[in-house]
Design a protein around this motif. Sequence first.
Motif, short mmCIF file in Angstrom:
data_model
loop_
_atom_site.label_atom_id
_atom_site.label_comp_id
_atom_site.label_asym_id
_atom_site.label_seq_id
_atom_site.Cartn_x
_atom_site.Cartn_y
_atom_site.Cartn_z
N PRO A 1 -7.79 -4.69 -12.00
CA PRO A 1 -8.66 -6.00 -12.16
C PRO A 1 -8.11 -6.86 -10.77
O PRO A 1 -7.06 -6.78 -10.28
CB PRO A 1 -8.05 -6.67 -13.21
N ASN A 2 -9.23 -7.52 -10.16
CA ASN A 2 -8.91 -8.34 -8.84
C ASN A 2 -7.69 -9.15 -8.93
O ASN A 2 -6.96 -9.31 -8.06
CB ASN A 2 -10.14 -9.10 -8.43
N SER A 3 -7.52 -9.81 -10.06
CA SER A 3 -6.28 -10.56 -10.53
C SER A 3 -5.00 -10.20 -10.36
O SER A 3 -4.17 -10.71 -10.02
CB SER A 3 -6.51 -11.65 -11.87
N GLN A 4 -4.91 -8.72 -10.81
CA GLN A 4 -3.79 -8.10 -10.62
C GLN A 4 -3.47 -7.57 -9.28
O GLN A 4 -2.40 -7.28 -8.70
CB GLN A 4 -3.38 -6.91 -11.66
N GLN A 5 -4.80 -7.42 -8.28
CA GLN A 5 -4.43 -6.75 -7.01
C GLN A 5 -3.67 -7.70 -6.35
O GLN A 5 -2.78 -7.13 -5.39
CB GLN A 5 -5.77 -6.25 -6.50
N ARG A 6 -3.96 -8.94 -6.37
CA ARG A 6 -3.09 -10.03 -5.57
C ARG A 6 -1.59 -9.96 -5.96
O ARG A 6 -1.45 -10.07 -7.29
CB ARG A 6 -3.84 -11.36 -5.86
N GLY A 7 -0.82 -9.63 -4.95
CA GLY A 7 0.64 -9.60 -5.56
C GLY A 7 0.90 -8.12 -5.62
O GLY A 7 2.14 -8.04 -6.06
N SER A 8 0.33 -7.41 -5.77
CA SER A 8 0.32 -5.84 -6.04
C SER A 8 1.31 -5.31 -4.95
O SER A 8 1.13 -5.85 -3.78
CB SER A 8 -0.62 -5.08 -6.47
N MET A 9 2.26 -4.38 -5.26
CA MET A 9 3.00 -3.49 -4.31
C MET A 9 2.98 -2.10 -4.50
O MET A 9 3.26 -1.69 -5.72
CB MET A 9 4.29 -4.17 -4.20
N LEU A 10 2.80 -1.25 -3.26
CA LEU A 10 2.93 -0.12 -3.61
C LEU A 10 4.34 0.42 -2.93
O LEU A 10 4.79 -0.06 -1.75
CB LEU A 10 1.89 0.73 -2.71
N GLU A 11 5.16 1.51 -3.58
CA GLU A 11 6.25 1.82 -3.28
C GLU A 11 6.38 3.33 -3.01
O GLU A 11 6.14 3.88 -3.93
CB GLU A 11 7.32 1.34 -4.04
N ILE A 12 6.83 3.55 -1.85
CA ILE A 12 6.93 5.09 -1.51
C ILE A 12 8.39 5.52 -0.84
O ILE A 12 8.54 4.79 0.36
CB ILE A 12 5.79 5.71 -0.49
N ASP A 13 9.00 6.19 -1.49
CA ASP A 13 10.73 6.12 -1.08
C ASP A 13 11.07 4.78 -0.95
O ASP A 13 11.17 4.12 -1.82
CB ASP A 13 10.61 6.96 0.16
N GLU A 14 11.62 4.37 0.28
CA GLU A 14 12.02 3.14 0.57
C GLU A 14 11.02 2.25 1.07
O GLU A 14 11.32 0.84 1.39
CB GLU A 14 13.21 3.11 1.60
N ALA A 15 9.73 2.47 1.47
CA ALA A 15 8.72 1.97 1.93
C ALA A 15 7.75 1.06 1.07
O ALA A 15 7.62 1.48 0.10
CB ALA A 15 7.80 2.64 3.08
N ARG A 16 7.49 -0.17 1.47
CA ARG A 16 6.63 -1.05 0.37
C ARG A 16 5.63 -1.52 1.03
O ARG A 16 5.70 -1.96 2.39
CB ARG A 16 7.48 -2.26 0.15
N PHE A 17 4.43 -1.55 0.31
CA PHE A 17 3.01 -1.89 1.03
C PHE A 17 2.38 -3.11 0.20
O PHE A 17 2.42 -2.77 -1.06
CB PHE A 17 2.12 -0.60 1.25
N ASP A 18 2.02 -4.12 0.93
CA ASP A 18 1.51 -5.28 -0.12
C ASP A 18 -0.07 -4.88 -0.04
O ASP A 18 -0.57 -3.79 0.18
CB ASP A 18 1.48 -6.64 0.83
N GLN A 19 -0.65 -5.78 -0.94
CA GLN A 19 -2.15 -5.52 -1.39
C GLN A 19 -3.19 -5.50 0.02
O GLN A 19 -3.98 -4.66 -0.09
CB GLN A 19 -2.55 -6.74 -2.11
N ASN A 20 -2.73 -5.95 1.01
CA ASN A 20 -3.46 -5.75 2.29
C ASN A 20 -3.48 -4.47 2.89
O ASN A 20 -4.24 -3.80 3.44
CB ASN A 20 -3.28 -6.95 3.23
N GLN A 21 -2.04 -4.04 2.89
CA GLN A 21 -1.86 -2.61 3.23
C GLN A 21 -2.57 -1.63 2.46
O GLN A 21 -2.83 -0.52 2.98
CB GLN A 21 -0.44 -2.53 3.50
N ILE A 22 -2.45 -1.94 1.19
CA ILE A 22 -2.81 -0.80 0.12
C ILE A 22 -4.41 -0.80 0.33
O ILE A 22 -4.87 0.26 0.58
CB ILE A 22 -2.67 -1.59 -1.28
N ARG A 23 -5.16 -1.90 0.63
CA ARG A 23 -6.59 -1.76 0.99
C ARG A 23 -6.62 -0.96 2.18
O ARG A 23 -7.72 -0.13 2.30
CB ARG A 23 -7.39 -3.19 0.97
N ALA A 24 -5.85 -1.37 3.13
CA ALA A 24 -6.01 -0.52 4.63
C ALA A 24 -5.82 1.00 4.26
O ALA A 24 -6.49 1.68 5.11
CB ALA A 24 -5.25 -1.21 5.56
N LEU A 25 -4.79 1.37 3.77
CA LEU A 25 -4.63 2.77 3.50
C LEU A 25 -5.89 3.40 2.64
O LEU A 25 -6.17 4.56 2.94
CB LEU A 25 -3.17 3.05 2.57
#
Length: 81
Positions: A44-68
């Motif tokens: 849901p859009n409300s949960q996309q805000r503030g979400s974070m993707l973690e791969i190994d030690e790297a973290r990606f915020d919601q804007n980076q998630i969308r860009a990827l």
Amino acid sequence: MTRFDYLGGAGLYAGKSKAGISGPRYRRFETAAEALRFAVEDMPNSQQRGSMLEIDEARFDQNQIRALYDAPGYPLSRRLA
């Protein structure tokens, strides 16, 4: 954007829902591509805000998630809007 490994495993932390309705806050995916698809297409859009993707030690915020997800190198088919 630099080269990104879409095939490695990833963890996705969902943002807090403003409506007070929430599912699991953390979910593990076999591949980063699957995590990105879930974050953009199913979360849901409300949960996309503030979400974070973690791969190994790297973290990606919601804007980076969308860009990827939108990047030309994204390996999975995208849901049509």
